[in-house]
Design a protein around this motif. Structure first.
Motif, short mmCIF file in Angstrom:
data_model
loop_
_atom_site.label_atom_id
_atom_site.label_comp_id
_atom_site.label_asym_id
_atom_site.label_seq_id
_atom_site.Cartn_x
_atom_site.Cartn_y
_atom_site.Cartn_z
N GLY A 92 10.13 12.12 -12.47
CA GLY A 92 9.98 11.14 -13.50
C GLY A 92 9.24 9.89 -13.03
N ASN A 93 8.74 10.01 -11.92
CA ASN A 93 8.22 8.56 -11.23
C ASN A 93 6.55 9.16 -11.59
N PRO A 94 6.03 8.15 -12.35
CA PRO A 94 4.39 8.37 -12.57
C PRO A 94 3.38 8.08 -11.67
N GLU A 95 3.94 7.40 -10.54
CA GLU A 95 3.06 7.00 -9.55
C GLU A 95 2.22 7.96 -9.11
N GLY A 96 0.59 7.83 -9.20
CA GLY A 96 -0.18 8.87 -8.82
C GLY A 96 -0.89 9.53 -10.00
N TYR A 97 -0.18 9.32 -10.98
CA TYR A 97 -0.64 10.09 -12.19
C TYR A 97 -0.93 9.22 -13.27
N LEU A 98 -0.97 7.80 -13.13
CA LEU A 98 -1.68 6.96 -13.97
C LEU A 98 -3.18 6.96 -13.79
N PHE A 99 -3.95 7.79 -14.08
CA PHE A 99 -5.27 8.00 -13.87
C PHE A 99 -6.26 6.63 -14.09
N PRO A 100 -7.08 6.35 -13.23
CA PRO A 100 -7.95 5.23 -13.27
C PRO A 100 -9.09 5.56 -14.23
N MET A 118 -2.76 8.38 -20.17
CA MET A 118 -3.09 8.31 -18.66
C MET A 118 -2.65 9.42 -18.03
N VAL A 119 -1.57 9.80 -18.17
CA VAL A 119 -0.82 11.03 -17.45
C VAL A 119 -1.53 12.17 -17.99
N ASN A 120 -1.79 12.41 -19.16
CA ASN A 120 -2.51 13.80 -19.50
C ASN A 120 -3.84 13.85 -19.17
N THR A 121 -4.72 12.57 -18.83
CA THR A 121 -5.85 12.51 -18.32
C THR A 121 -5.90 12.85 -16.75
N ALA A 122 -4.81 12.54 -15.91
CA ALA A 122 -4.81 12.81 -14.70
C ALA A 122 -4.34 14.41 -14.61
N THR A 123 -3.69 14.87 -15.38
CA THR A 123 -3.32 16.50 -15.26
C THR A 123 -4.55 17.05 -15.47
N LYS A 124 -5.38 16.68 -16.25
CA LYS A 124 -6.72 17.65 -16.75
C LYS A 124 -7.90 17.15 -15.65
N LYS A 125 -7.80 16.08 -14.88
CA LYS A 125 -8.62 15.62 -13.78
C LYS A 125 -8.25 16.50 -12.46
N PHE A 126 -7.02 16.71 -12.36
CA PHE A 126 -6.31 17.16 -11.08
C PHE A 126 -5.86 18.64 -11.13
N GLY A 127 -6.16 19.09 -12.24
CA GLY A 127 -5.81 20.67 -12.62
C GLY A 127 -6.89 21.40 -12.45
#
Length: 296
Positions: A92-100, A118-127
């Motif tokens: 539940g901690n979003p640290e690292g997944y609030l994409f710049p 932000m999290v959805n964007t990180a998931t796409k970028k990191f996935g």
């Protein structure tokens, strides 16, 4: 486990000028990534919110509060409503997944919707396949890779150094050495500084990478794509230490003795800068010309 690392004494693995920039919320040097509108309103021209690489989640919360004009602390309290799609390891901690990135904001945007985007964007970028393949190659899972990337953002003095910083982290993990990252100490103490005291390295925290082996339990910042690329594809090398002797001069080495010399040079430069700043302060307090009060 720490027998491979000589007694620390006053030696510190890292000190980063980049951390100071993060503390002041510097945005000008950020390479932002544009993302689609939060709401499909083609006529509205929303204001934008830029999240720099390397910002901590606490800083992102504050920026969202300000952008949306809500009371301080509102965005953090909105986490339960946001129902963020985070990996299980994040707990539940979003640290690292609030994409710049640069995020357009309009009057209908809410803290929950902004965080979710932000999290959805990180998931796409990191996935992507390249990221996941790189993590597998380094025998890490994706969350661990994001954690390494977050340290790279905090530690690297420049984008050119990211691959080398990544290699130091990987080499230390492989050799069973403590990471000894000042950035993780700063995260535990909720501060940003270039000065880490011996007493700081004794704090009882899972983020104390001087006394605890392995990675910290969570990312310590929100990394961008370049840091992720470095984490998955480190520069080849045998380095175990690095220190930024002065801005633009980061030195990497596999030799503890050479590291000691580099750190001594860093400390000398720090003392010079401290004396210079004290001289400037005295000159200002006395109404004298500041340049005249500076020790060369």
């Amino acid at each position: 486990m720490q027998t491979k690392t000589p007694r620390r004494g006053t030696i510190r693995l890292t000190r980063r000028g980049r951390i100071a920039l993060i503390a002041t919320g510097a945005v000008a040097a950020v390479t932002a990534v544009a993302v689609p509108l939060l709401l499909p309103d083609e006529e509205a021209r929303p204001e934008s919110l830029t999240i720099p690489e390397g910002w901590r989640t606490s800083q992102v919360y504050g920026a969202v509060d300000k952008a949306l004009g809500v009371p301080a602390g509102t965005t953090k309290k909105a986490l339960p409503q946001a129902k963020l799609k985070l990996p299980g390891a994040a707990r539940g901690n979003p640290e690292g997944y609030l994409f710049p990135a640069t995020y357009p904001i309009d009057k209908q945007s809410t803290p929950a919707s902004v965080l979710s985007y932000m999290v959805n964007t990180a998931t796409k970028k990191f996935g992507g396949n390249q990221v996941t393949a790189g993590a597998d190659r380094n025998t890490l899972n994706l969350y661990q890779t994001v954690t390494i990337a977050s340290m790279i953002e905090a530690e690297a003095g420049s984008k050119a150094d990211m691959g080398k910083v990544a290699r130091v982290i990987h080499n230390r993990l492989e050799q069973g050495m403590p990471l000894q990252m000042d950035s993780t100490i700063n995260y535990a103490l909720k501060r940003s500084t270039l000065s880490t005291r011996d007493s700081d390295t004794q704090i009882n925290s899972p983020y104390n990478t001087y006394t605890r082996m392995g990675l910290p339990p969570t990312p310590i910042s929100n990394p961008g794509e370049e840091a992720m690329r470095a984490a998955t594809n480190p520069t080849p090398g045998n380095w175990l230490y690095f220190v930024t002797v002065k801005p633009g001069d980061t030195r990497f080495t596999a030799s503890f003795e050479e590291q000691q010399k580099n750190v001594a040079e860093f400390n000398k430069n720090q003392s010079k800068n401290k004396s210079k700043n004290q001289g400037e302060d005295k000159g200002e307090d006395k109404g004298e010309d500041k340049d005249a009060a500076v020790t060369p």
